[in-house]
Enzyme design. Structure first.
Site, PDB file in Angstrom:
ATOM      1  CG  ASP A  61       3.890  38.034  -7.541  1.00  0.00           C
ATOM      2  OD1 ASP A  61       2.868  37.925  -6.827  1.00  0.00           O
ATOM      3  OD2 ASP A  61       4.023  38.916  -8.409  1.00  0.00           O
TER       4      ASP A  61
ATOM      5  CG  HIS B  63       1.608  41.385  -9.625  1.00  0.00           C
ATOM      6  ND1 HIS B  63       2.421  41.143  -8.543  1.00  0.00           N
ATOM      7  CD2 HIS B  63       1.011  42.584  -9.394  1.00  0.00           C
ATOM      8  CE1 HIS B  63       2.311  42.151  -7.684  1.00  0.00           C
ATOM      9  NE2 HIS B  63       1.465  43.035  -8.178  1.00  0.00           N
TER      10      HIS B  63
END
Length: 562
Positions: free
Chosen positions: A203, A376
């Site tokens: 990610d 995130h």
């Protein structure tokens, strides 16, 4: 289904092809196909929400022509977690799948109803997995690893292939104090790194943010201050999938003797699902229905709602213009935006904030108080992931090109021995005895989905042409005083490609009067906001045309400001 003693069968001669179908150089549509021989698995099946310049388009999904041309169906789908950009495209993928869908209990619960709406038989096809489980599909053994994110039960995947181990992080951050106590499985990631990882797909969303994202617990102090100082109602806007954030607000509501109401269809549905599965715990007597909010003093209520991105149809937008049936805001009330503004939505969010301020509410957002943490990982968490996994090859995923390029530089700074490959959707990344190469291009693209109809179109030009050819164009024109909200005269309706006969002429005359009445009945905040006014006119006229004429013309409202 789940076995822990499985090993990858002997198949060293077979290459492994990894093809991203979405999620690279963009945010959303995260979908990745992995093929070895006659076996293909897919990691996630996401959507992207349409931009304002795609009229009539509700969702954007990846073009699946590559999968259609493989000559065999997808053997299994693995879902890393339950966010829309990872599961929303599953109904469009399922016709190409001849096998089960694996995911956490929460992710599967969120997709089950969606699949049923598309008349897809989900019996015996949704297979729950948990951290440490392993699933064998042909030459692949897929190992599930716990990671932390902004919702519970999120997984990374270690795909054991004939060519080596591929690690796909999914969306992740490294939260050492998660609300549910389920930490990222750093020991297993390190063990895989010691054993040897062929490639890491990680990610890249927050690679340009320094430090660490922080724990979901970090917002508690900011919200405690709000609960302590607010005399009126507290309205907290967040994404409907932010189950951990919901739990924080529920716990504080119980601590401060307030009742909690979930407002908005998505919020209500997700909170009910989370409660049923045990991911959201609400003490007895704390929860109330949105219909009951007015029955309690404002000082005793907390509303959790959708609408952080300024969506016109979301509950918060209706509350902001005093058009919600059950929830009103007034002086002494506080509205908290507990989410990050998605790039491109700033104007819409600002508009909603202005309307709330006009109603007398205090608006609080990230930057004023610590009311949001990202799901995130920031750059230091990404560095830790690279240090643990130590892959031979690294492929940044989940982000626009600037994030992918920056993540590539971060990976090279952590390990000079890792070969970085920045690829694009459709690149066929082949792993074989010679290493990793981009062996060609697959046909990829986007399919635009109109949620009110059953069909899909190849691109926006084709969609508009078909739309115009089939139903024509209607342009309602109205003049509005932006200071007072007063409508000047009767709206005028211009048509192109719309068959006009005696009955339709009368329908258009009636529609002009209907638009006038709808505008006059709207709150003044809506009448003085061009964006909201256009949406109301479009929705009202579309409803009339569909019900009385059986047609769905392209409607482009024109509001002249005077």
């Amino acid at each position: 289904m789940i076995r822990h003693e499985m090993t990858v069968p002997e198949a060293q001669a077979l290459p492994v092809d990894v093809v991203p179908l979405g999620g690279l150089r963009e945010f959303g549509m995260n979908t990745m196909a992995i093929t070895c021989g006659e076996t293909t698995i897919v990691i996630d099946a996401g959507v992207m929400f349409a931009e304002p310049d795609l009229p009539g388009v509700d969702l954007v999904v990846p073009d699946l022509a590559y999968l259609e041309g493989l000559g065999h169906k997808v053997a299994a789908v693995f879902l890393t977690h339950g966010h829309e950009d990872h599961i929303g495209g599953l109904p469009y993928l399922m016709p190409l799948v001849d096998g089960p869908v694996y995911g956490s209990k929460l992710a599967l619960a969120l997709v089950e109803h969606r699949l049923e709406q598309h008349a897809i038989d989900v019996r015996d096809r949704l297979k729950p997995v948990a951290a440490t489980d392993r699933v064998q599909v042909g030459p692949f053994v897929v190992e599930c690893l716990r990671v932390t994110h902004s919702m519970p039960d999120c997984l990374a995947l270690a795909i054991h292939t004939p060519q080596g181990v591929l690690v796909h992080t999914g969306d992740f951050k490294i939260d050492h104090t998660p609300l549910d106590g389920e930490r990222t499985d750093l020991p297993r990631l390190a063990e895989l790194g010691q054993q040897g990882v062929l490639a890491l797909f990680a990610d890249s969303t927050n690679v340009d943010r320094p430090g660490v994202a922080g724990s979901e617990r970090d917002v508690i102090d900011g919200f405690e201050e709000i609960f302590t100082s607010t005399a009126g109602k507290i309205v907290v806007a967040m994404f409907a999938s932010s189950i951990h954030r919901m739990q924080v607000i529920v716990d504080l509501a119980a601590q401060f003797d307030r009742h909690v109401a979930f407002v908005g269809r998505g919020m209500i549905d997700n909170s009910e699902t989370a409660q049923r599965l045990g991911y959201l715990r609400i003490p007895h007597g704390v929860a109330i229905r949105d219909t009951e909010v007015r029955d309690f003093p404002a000082s005793d209520v907390v509303c959790i709602t959708t609408g952080t991105q300024g969506e016109p149809a979301a509950a918060l937008s209706r509350i902001a213009i005093d058009d919600h049936r059950f929830v009103k805001v007034d002086d002494n009330d506080v509205v908290v935006f507990s989410a990050r503004a998605i790039p491109g939505n700033e104007r819409a969010i600002g508009r909603v904030m202005n309307h709330l301020a006009l109603r007398g509410a205090e608006v609080i957002y990230e930057g004023q108080k610590h009311v949001h943490v990202s799901g995130h990982g920031h750059v230091e968490e990404l560095k830790l992931m690279h240090s643990l996994v130590r892959p031979k090859y690294f492929v940044p995923v989940h982000g626009e090109y600037r994030q992918l390029a920056r993540h590539a530089r971060v990976a090279q700074a952590v390990s000079r021995t890792t070969e970085v490959m920045v690829i694009d959707n459709g690149d066929v990344l082949r792993f074989d005895a010679e290493g990793a190469t981009v062996a060609g291009r697959a046909e990829v693209g986007r399919r635009f989905i109109d949620g009110t109809r059953t069909g899909e179109v190849a691109d926006e030009v084709l969609r508009d042409r078909r739309h115009l050819a089939g139903d024509g164009l209607i342009v309602p024109m109205l003049a509005v005083n932006m200071q007072t909200g007063a409508l000047q005269g009767t709206p005028e309706i211009i048509t192109r490609g719309f068959v006009v006969d005696e009955s339709s002429e009368q329908l258009l005359r009636d529609a002009a009067l209907m638009i006038r009445d709808a505008v006059l009945a709207a709150p003044i905040e809506e009448r003085t906001d061009v964006g909201l006014l256009r949406e109301r006119v479009r929705a009202e006229l579309q409803r009339v045309m569909r019900r009385k004429a059986g047609r769905r013309p392209l409607i482009v409202p024109v509001v002249m400001e005077i």
